[in-house]
Scaffold this motif. Sequence first.
Motif, PDB file in Angstrom:
ATOM      1  N   ASP A 170       0.816  -1.216   0.000  1.00 14.01           N
ATOM      2  CA  ASP A 170       0.000   0.000   0.000  1.00 14.01           C
ATOM      3  C   ASP A 170       0.848   1.264   0.000  1.00 14.01           C
ATOM      4  N   THR A 174      -0.475  -5.966   3.060  1.00 11.73           N
ATOM      5  CA  THR A 174      -1.447  -4.984   2.579  1.00 11.73           C
ATOM      6  C   THR A 174      -2.609  -4.876   3.552  1.00 11.73           C
ATOM      7  N   ARG A 175      -3.311  -3.766   3.455  1.00 10.15           N
ATOM      8  CA  ARG A 175      -4.552  -3.572   4.217  1.00 10.15           C
ATOM      9  C   ARG A 175      -5.767  -3.801   3.328  1.00 10.15           C
ATOM     10  N   SER A 176      -5.524  -4.033   2.033  1.00 10.87           N
ATOM     11  CA  SER A 176      -6.606  -4.190   1.071  1.00 10.87           C
ATOM     12  C   SER A 176      -7.248  -5.567   1.190  1.00 10.87           C
ATOM     13  N   ASN A 177      -8.570  -5.594   0.987  1.00  8.89           N
ATOM     14  CA  ASN A 177      -9.302  -6.863   1.001  1.00  8.89           C
ATOM     15  C   ASN A 177      -9.529  -7.405  -0.409  1.00  8.89           C
ATOM     16  N   LEU A 210      -2.252  -9.827   5.782  1.00  9.78           N
ATOM     17  CA  LEU A 210      -3.160  -8.690   5.876  1.00  9.78           C
ATOM     18  C   LEU A 210      -2.879  -7.926   7.164  1.00  9.78           C
TER      19      LEU A 210
END
Length: 470
Positions: free
Chosen positions: A63, A92-95, A113
């Motif tokens: 990110d 990442t923090r993305s789902n 995550l």
Amino acid sequence: MRAAESLTDRRDQIAIITAESSTFPDMQQFLAPTFTARLAQTEKNIQEAVDDPELSAILMDLDNTGADTSDALRLLRDIRESRNDLVLVAITRSNSRSLPLKASQAGADDFFLAPLDFQELQIVLARAIEKRSLQLQGQRLVEQAESKNAFCGVIGGSEAMQRVYQAVQAVADSSTTVIVRGESGTGKELIARAIVESGNRRNQAYVCVNCSAIPESLIESELFGYEKGAFTGADGSKPGLVESAHGGTLFLDEITTLDHSLQSKLLRVLQEHTVQRIGGRSAKRIDFRLIAATNDDLEQLVRQGRFREDLYYRINVVPIFVPPLRDRNGDLPLLVDHFLRIYCSANNKPLKQLEPEALEIMEEYSWPGNVRELENIVQRLVLMSGSGNIKATHLPQQLLYSSNASQEAILIPEEGVDFDAEMERIELAYLTAALRRTQGRKTAAAALLRIDPQRMKYLCRRRKVDAEGQ
């Protein structure tokens, strides 16, 4: 306790790639018992980290690296291409469901995550680094073993092959004509290449010609070239393959397939070191080294008049005999391992292994097709075997039928056998076959089975064999 100590004793160096420097102190603190962490924010920092041979792993914040995630994935791919020994972990923090797959395709070994479970990250990272280290160590051992049992791309450490390597080294720097002899599939062309690669003509032209593969109507013009108008269709001049080998090496495989007129012309080229194109009026001086090869019995062909005796003496200056695979004691496992790695890699499959029973069967086989047959079978096993371990049952039928080990398995399966019933079946089969052969005459059948006629009659009554019906 030992496992904990081994983790705390290790101080593997890792780099954390992120533009968000505020997260680094926490990560550094939590990972400190096991790792020495450094922050890589700038392009220079990242390059220094990748270039550091002591670095064991990289944690990349997808990110906060580059302008967007695609930039981070591109960088991840570049790092993997330059350092296959590093463990790469993407964070990442993305789902996004597709991001883990993209990261894996870019070269990531693992994916986390945020927010991170640092204890889990520490354990996963330590195990991944240890596993990668063992893999690299194993690869180095394999390479060392190969280097001891290989010569210019030829695999084999047997005494028979060592004699071939010595002969190759002895002739490599000379301009002497060499004839490589051996059965079909033994690797004669590889030996010819080894001679070239070991010699002082290695950087010069190497022209390889399979004489049996060129149509008889074309081979003269292909070998010796032609001038414009020499024959119908000769719209221009063309140098031949002999001329193309000037300064280097000409390899003539299956040389015995040349007809007498071409043998005569080749002899003249070798004697005078000149070549005259078809339709040409002058000869051109050529400096080349000839290596020939054949799987035929040259001496017998000379006696039969099928190969010129004067050409035989011209090319048989230094014969090198390539042994058949059955005479290369200990080389088969090396070759199997070599071909497994080649074809598993070529087909993007995990490296397969041969089970001991399968290897035993392969070692008992006579290999009439030699190394070429072995290579083809290993390639087939890689493609057709679904599991990582290649078992005896995966082997081709011709290997199984010729193997003593497989014969034992056929005679006595794992579940055992009813010995008396089997003996009765075999006895009945012989009696029936003998009576059929003798048109039901018991005395003649007894003679065929080398038993007393009275015993023959007794066995027929016992097994209820009807001689009249045979």
